[in-house]
Scaffold this active site. Sequence first.
Site, PDB file in Angstrom:
ATOM      1  N   HIS A  54       0.826  -1.222   0.000  1.00  0.00           N
ATOM      2  CA  HIS A  54       0.000   0.000   0.000  1.00  0.00           C
ATOM      3  C   HIS A  54       0.857   1.267   0.000  1.00  0.00           C
ATOM      4  CE1 HIS A  54      -3.700  -2.303   0.692  1.00  0.00           C
ATOM      5  NE2 HIS A  54      -3.005  -3.011   1.576  1.00  0.00           N
ATOM      6  N   ASN A 127     -10.025  -3.393   2.026  1.00  0.00           N
ATOM      7  CA  ASN A 127      -9.744  -3.280   0.601  1.00  0.00           C
ATOM      8  C   ASN A 127     -11.026  -2.973  -0.158  1.00  0.00           C
ATOM      9  OD1 ASN A 127      -6.921  -3.868   0.640  1.00  0.00           O
ATOM     10  ND2 ASN A 127      -7.366  -6.050   0.842  1.00  0.00           N
ATOM     11  N   TYR A 337       0.425  -4.997  11.622  1.00  0.00           N
ATOM     12  CA  TYR A 337       0.225  -3.610  11.216  1.00  0.00           C
ATOM     13  C   TYR A 337       0.843  -2.613  12.193  1.00  0.00           C
ATOM     14  CZ  TYR A 337      -2.493  -4.221   6.966  1.00  0.00           C
ATOM     15  OH  TYR A 337      -2.865  -4.504   5.682  1.00  0.00           O
TER      16      TYR A 337
END
Length: 496
Positions: A54, A127, A337
Amino acid sequence: MDSKKITSSSGAPYYEHQDSQSVGARGPILLQDFMLQENLAHFVRERIPERVVHAKGTGAYGTFTVTNDITSYTRAKLFSKVGNTCHLFARFSTVGGEKGSADTERDPRGFAVKFYTEDGNWDLVGNNTPVFFIKDAKKFPDFIHTQKRHPKTNLKSPTMMWDYWSLNPESLHQVLILMSDRGTPFGYRHMHGFGSHTFSMINHQNERVWVKFHFKTKQGIKNFTSEEANAMKGENPDFAQEDLIRAIESGNFPKWTLYIQVMTEEQSKDFRWNPFDVTKVWFHDEFPLIEVGEMELNEIPTNYFAHVEQAAFSPSNLIDGISFSPDKMLQGRLFSYPDAQRYRLGVNAHQLEVNRCPFGVHNYQRDGLMADAKSYGDAPNYFPNSFEDSKTPPSYKSYDYELDSNQVAHFNRNENDDDHYTQPGLLYSKAMNEDERKSLVRNIVEHMKKIEGPKQNEIISRQLCHFFRANIELGMKIAVGLNIRIDSDMLNHTRL
């Protein structure tokens, strides 16, 4: 307009901004020219590690407004009454490309939203597709390596991609979406967004339900064809970035309606597939969409780097009333993350403006790179202590639950987990119209023609078997496009 003095980073005004101090007009530069040193030193440190995935994206601020009562499902304060609003930041992105890549690459699109709520920041990080390629986070590094660049040539490799997909049939559902025109959306305003994973909601009665989140674009779905996307790469590789900025600047604020699907714990036990498998969807006729609210983007950040590049999202940023599930991919992301953001931005990334909770933060995390003590000053750095009135409110106690099993093992399947074909087959035969099916076949054929090397035939045959198992017509059309002769042995093998 009032003029501003140019100063050093310590605030000292100076005059010689364009000429270095030297020995004579043509002599060497002096080390004592501290502004030369400061400007060059900062310049070569302006870049931070780009996101592993990303990396290329855009973002905007906006508002979220609750339009429907869902208090029967969640005690989250944001949803406590219809009409509640909160500030938010959304970031859209491609997945596999680097920061300089084109916006119109065939790729899933990231769809991440940070809600600044009175109970803390809630990140819904998903997404533009309701499913994903793999169901277990342990596979994620290997999968992403195949979507990046070949370690020898440093080129994107369709061979790597199809080799991996053909060896992991669970990817088929997402592969069909990617290879359809939904894999090349017309910017970010004309696509849906999904939390993708199964999450949970807990209400005031301490009852839990499973949920999936859906953002439906109010601009209407619009995609590029493969040919249009390729042409736009050369014409304007920043198309999606420009499209979003121009729309907001002109007052044409993009909007999405947020919906949830709800599954009770009893329903989850009887569901045909593992309801926490991110390669599967919940059918809408069984679990209809329930409207929640509206997201509007109406403000472009004043500085791209400070806000978009330094935005830190994590699905572990949850609020009371919304929680996780046993989804293996989600469980992995809960660690990965925030770990990635600590590496990329530092342990105090939450103090940056775009990531800061506007309603205040109170904890005992201290120091580290770029620490800012404005919020805690000389307060104690431990709990409990005798110098301040800190408490852990009982109303925020986490939801207690029992696990389905006490057996620890490397489980790789549950009942029906090997059914990787029913839902992709329905996507092709039921969800797509004839034009969409033709486009899907054409895109797959063109992409698979790029498979090369000594394993070419093996990879193509293995992937064709997956297509046949999903839908015979789909497999036959792709085989014809690839000039592959289909014999009875291959068809029999697909039925095994």
